[in-house]
Design a protein around this motif. Structure first.
Motif: not given
Lengths: 446, 446
Positions: A255, A331, A333-338, A343-344, A348, A352, B256-257, B260, B269-271, B282
């Motif tokens: 990843d 954005s 990267t946060l989403m891919v990892r979540a 986590d997501v 959602d 989101l 990973f974070l 970027s 958690s972005i959620k 950010r």
């Protein structure tokens, strides 16, 4: 330096056939460290040392695939068959897969019937699934045994199992009935029946479950091993925690590399991979992204008039366009990892997107304030206004594109990690050029 | 949907004080799943369910820190002290750290003497070190015991240890002498002395060893637990494989974070994170990168003359500059991950720079060929030449910058992962602008 001197002496001992000296000097080494040493020795010395090691099959299983093939090629067929025979079933199937057809055919008759059957079974399963990484060597018990008998049974099975700390209770048809840990056995009284002791709420997966799902479950429930069943509900193997750790690390690496548009498997080592292979893993996306940037170029060409009249716009072009790309990459990267860590989930998305809009607006406002001061200083108030509006729009669009792309890929059953920073950046760049120059053309004089 | 319906009924049972029904309905759930359910219930229901769960301390330790504080705040001091007292030592210290000073003071007298001592000990160690994640509950044996006595001892210690599958042999001063596994004990004859059975080549680390180093060692040697000693050589704790898996996952998430330019811990958690927190994580790098792009702008301003004479140059600007950034980001990511997994160490730098140069030249040639065709079509042969030369130079510089930056950060004892794609991109962009426009100004007419 110390390491090199040691290797020099070890190699010398091996070259002089002083095998006992060589073995004594590595006596305290762990298998994985021995594998490192074998990889660094000249081939003939490595082969000589390997065949004389007491735990040679275990050491061999720690070698990198290309080293296994290289060292294995120089061994006699009998030695290689013996080493492969001594390996655990999952590692054995892995090695066998590396060999070319001729080598496989040469080796096949030298293997025991049970080993051949095992390799056949494990080779059926697709790469990246539980079936492909499971081991068929697990401890089995029947429900009618008592604790004393069960412990005796585990003693007996120990040499042929990956772990005796978890044992699986099966019926005649190998259907999985329960799980019992060695801790439970040790703490129970000797005449307790396994039937009464075993846990029947079993966590298990099937052979076609994704590797990374297997690793997630093992980590979530802190398991030592996860039982694998086939479509008929028959128990066929286990995946142990140490293999799960390797899977998790490899998934994270892949990843991570994808995040910069490198299409590599975790096995790629920048140290040992040939140059052409590194080239191949990188060139595809670089060329694709060239065509992505062409879109920005076309946008710019379309607005050539307004640019040549207001050349100050070019000064701010990298800054504005870059900001959208950077925000979008964050954005994504946060989403891919979540999505990767669970986590997501897909549902959602709406929530989101709304949340991301609010974050993007606060980010956009901050950036707009910063850039409009620069713009005022360099081009006056109209330029400042153009910059502030453009920045708001560009950051907002960037964030929304970055958030959506991984979701869309997920919906299309593609890997969300393909929404790499460079891809998102390139899309956001083209969008940014259009937003910026369109706003400029509306507000500034041609 | 099913999940929501279940939560609805469970909440209803709890609101009606029908505790037995509630407990029965969650009887088959694992602790980590119960923690998920508690997080989704209304606060009063969650508290009521928690204090009635048989394995409540275990479930509590699986809750996210902010949920622990929220639920813990509503419990009576006696209930909370009991739950914290029942937790394993490492988890207990973690919870205690979350509480504010007032809560800590209120709770302190309610804890047992041993628990207080434990918290004090574990709180001494810096975040991110082995000391901060270790548990002081491990199985200890002395060398003079025989196998039968040792197994009896482990039975006795079992309720207070994280694992009985590995036991540590210590002397009177708690110096670590050896390690013995339950498997070894089960397989040995009853009168064998532990002294003769134990492994004395022990893998251990000290309390100030980095977390990620701990995780790497556990994964490399496939350990169930790693013993931790203090500066005096006294054994003080263990880190178990399941905690190592969590550390490895968190480290991978953070890297990973960072790739970027999101400065977040793995706990974000972005959620559930508040918008302001996401903004804060950010905005810093986005603003820093604005100033980075300013450099590109300044470069462009310097060459305004040549641009306004050859407006076609602007068309290719995003493409050329972007390619350098993309290639650089690839290099940086490969290097950051190789440093993180230990595939590459500092002394490989010269070799890798030479190798990267070759890779960059092959990539640059491919890209130059592609872009010069476009250039010829759009601006004639001189433009094609400018583009080809610029592309070669930009890709080469991008790759070398991307490869060097993580190494330099590593040398400066900074986290190589801070060489994020956006940072590398931004530096490569500015370099690219200068290379491109300088070559253009030399070859094209002003």
């Amino acid at each position: 330096m110390k390491q090199n001197n040691f290797l020099y002496l070890l190699n010398d001992a091996l070259q002089n056939q002083n095998i006992q000296l060589a073995l004594d000097s590595v006596k305290t080494f762990k298998a994985v460290d021995l594998a490192d040493i074998l990889s660094q020795l000249p081939l003939d010395s490595a082969q000589l040392l390997l065949i004389n090691l007491p735990q040679r099959a275990y050491v061999f299983s720690y070698l990198a695939p290309e080293v296994q093939v290289k060292i294995g090629n120089g061994l006699s067929r009998a030695d290689l068959a013996e080493i492969i025979g001594e390996m655990s079933s999952d590692k054995r199937a892995d090695v066998f897969k590396q060999l070319d057809l001729e080598q496989q055919n040469a080796l096949w008759p030298a293997l025991a019937q049970a080993e051949r059957e095992d390799i056949r079974q494990l080779a059926q399963h697709a790469e990246g699934t539980a079936g492909a990484i499971m081991s068929s060597e697990y401890a089995m018990l029947t429900a009618e045994l008592n604790v004393a008998e069960a412990i005796q049974m585990l003693r007996f099975e120990a040499p042929d199992t990956e772990t005796i700390y978890v044992a699986y209770v099966v019926d005649q048809a190998r259907k999985l009935l329960g799980v019992v840990s060695l801790k439970q056995l040790i703490l129970a009284s000797e005449d307790t029946l396994i039937r009464d002791l075993m846990t029947t709420d079993i966590i298990f997966v099937t052979t076609d479950t994704d590797n990374d799902q297997v690793a997630k479950i093992i980590s979530r429930y802190d398991l030592l091993a996860l039982p694998i069943i086939d479509e008929q509900g028959t128990m066929v193997g286990i995946v142990t925690y140490d293999d799960a750790m390797d899977v998790a690390r490899d998934e994270a690496t892949e990843d991570f590399l994808k995040s910069s548009a490198v299409n590599a498997s975790s096995k790629l080592s920048i140290k040992t991979a040939p140059i052409f292979q590194l080239y191949k893993k990188r060139v595809f996306w670089l060329v694709v992204l060239v065509f992505g940037s062409l879109l920005s170029g076309i946008g710019i060409a379309h607005f050539e008039g307004i640019i040549s009249k207001n050349i100050v716009l070019v000064f701010f072009l990298p800054l504005l366009v870059g900001s959208g790309g950077n925000a979008g990459a964050q954005s994504a990267t946060l989403m891919v990892r979540a999505l990767a860590t669970g986590d997501v989930v897909a549902k959602d998305w709406v929530f989101l997107m709304l949340k991301e809009t609010l974050v993007a607006l606060t980010l956009g406002l901050t950036m707009a304030a910063a850039v409009s001061i620069l713009g005022f200083y360099r081009g006056g108030e109209m330029v400042a206004l153009v910059l502030a509006l453009s920045m708001m729009g560009i950051v907002l669009l960037g964030c929304l594109i970055g958030t959506s792309l991984p979701f869309i890929l997920n919906l299309l059953k593609l890997d969300p990690a393909s929404a790499s920073a460079p891809l998102v950046t390139s899309i956001c760049d083209a969008t940014g050029v259009l937003v910026y120059l369109y706003i400029a053309s509306q507000l500034l004089s041609l």
